[in-house]
Design an enzyme around this catalytic site. Structure first.
Site, mmCIF file in Angstrom:
data_model
loop_
_atom_site.group_PDB
_atom_site.id
_atom_site.type_symbol
_atom_site.label_atom_id
_atom_site.label_comp_id
_atom_site.label_asym_id
_atom_site.label_seq_id
_atom_site.Cartn_x
_atom_site.Cartn_y
_atom_site.Cartn_z
ATOM 1 N N TYR A 54 2.153 9.709 -7.294
ATOM 2 C CA TYR A 54 2.045 8.481 -8.087
ATOM 3 C C TYR A 54 1.034 7.507 -7.483
ATOM 4 C CZ TYR A 54 3.338 3.743 -9.573
ATOM 5 O OH TYR A 54 3.316 2.436 -10.002
ATOM 6 N N LYS A 59 -2.758 6.477 -8.776
ATOM 7 C CA LYS A 59 -3.015 5.064 -9.104
ATOM 8 C C LYS A 59 -4.196 4.539 -8.287
ATOM 9 C CE LYS A 59 -0.942 2.572 -11.476
ATOM 10 N NZ LYS A 59 -1.171 2.223 -12.906
#
Length: 341
Positions: A240, A244
């Site tokens: 994640y 990002k």
């Protein structure tokens, strides 16, 4: 300056504006949509990009997953019998997905939409820490590229706000300066990240899985492990935050001639007071601890009283987003402003 803006000038900024919002069915997205409609009923239009098989399904998702939630009760009471008319006038569902160029919209839709947009808020993301690498890459990296490419086609665009995460900084300790993540920059000494190579790796791995006739379960396991392996290779703890961070790199590397704000909240939890105190949805990250304590199934938990708990209420994040939009629009030069909470 941000500190000098009062509430009236922030609210006034949204009068007559058309805003494209991605990720509106997520927790933060709902809080943002509700807040804008509640404090500025004279906003021109909220275009909500919705993933759905058809237009009717997109409308249904807005009704059930956004407007139908408890968080909108205050707004419903405010407008009474006119509520549905108000929503119909202000919210425009867009059937599309950020993983596609132009969101998958046809040329006529694209041209009409681009002419009307004043502000873009990109809140769409997959927030699963251990997401499949291909899925996380599509949404958190390529999705940002597609949003920026669309933004460049909007002649009256005043600014783009992108929701990232404080944890793009990885597991560093101490004071972390707020600065852009440069293309190719990593958190592990001796490594260099090439996003194009990562995309090729994803595609080649998918081809190999298909060629070997892997089961869906095996394919999912392979892609999850690949994401984690690549993240840790470059110094990030999970897929994640790694993807990002790549999304931020993409944004910083594109030829952008409009103001950009990247907001980096930490762990987003229930609302503090607006429109309802303590409202949350689903059990994510630290929410299970909060609910456990509220129900007294978890009467206490161990903490270090000398440390600050790294959480931020959803309504405070939305307030920061709205202030950032109002404060940084129409800048004469490109500014990438980072707000960490």
């Amino acid at each position: 300056m941000i500190g000098e803006m009062d509430a009236d000038s922030v609210v006034g900024y949204f009068r007559g504006k058309s805003i494209l919002i991605t990720g509106s069915t997520g927790f933060l997205g709902k809080v943002l949509v509700e807040k804008i409609l509640r404090v500025q009923p004279d906003v021109k239009k909220l275009y909500l990009l919705i993933r759905a098989p058809d237009a009717e399904s997109a409308k249904l998702r807005i009704q059930t997953e956004i407007i139908g939630r408890e968080i909108f009760h205050v707004l419903k009471e405010k407008h009474g019998v006119q509520f549905n008319n108000f929503i119909e006038e202000k919210i425009c569902p867009l059937l599309g997905d950020i993983i596609y160029e132009n969101f998958g919209l046809d040329n006529a839709q694209l041209e009409e939409l681009s002419k009307d947009i004043d502000v873009i808020v990109n809140g769409a993301a997959t927030t699963n820490f251990f997401e499949r690498y291909d899925v996380a890459f599509d949404v958190n990296v390529l999705g940002v590229k597609h949003v920026c490419a669309f933004a460049a086609k909007c002649p009256k665009l005043k600014m783009l706000l992108h929701v990232s995460t404080a944890y793009v900084a990885g597991e560093q300790e101490g004071i972390i300066p707020e600065k852009p993540i440069l293309m190719g920059e990593t958190l592990k000494v001796g490594t260099h990240l090439d996003i194009e190579s990562e995309l090729i790796l994803v595609k080649e791995t998918m081809r190999e899985l298909k060629a070997s006739c892997s089961t869906e379960k095996d394919g999912r396991k392979t892609m999850k492990e690949l994401g984690l392996k690549r993240a840790r290779h470059f110094g990030w703890p999970n897929t994640y935050v790694f993807t990002k961070a790549m999304g931020e790199m993409i944004m910083g590397n594109l030829p952008i001639d409009f103001p950009v704000v990247i907001i980096r909240p930490s762990i987003i939890t229930s609302t503090l007071k607006e429109p309802l105190p303590g409202w949350m949805e689903g059990i994510k990250t630290i929410d299970s601890v909060v609910i456990g304590y509220a129900k007294q199934t978890l009467p206490f938990f161990l903490v270090n009283l000398d440390l600050i708990m790294d959480v931020i209420p959803g309504d405070m994040v939305v307030n920061a987003m709205m202030v950032a939009m109002a404060a940084h629009s129409d800048d004469q030069q490109v500014q990438v402003i980072y707000h960490e909470w």
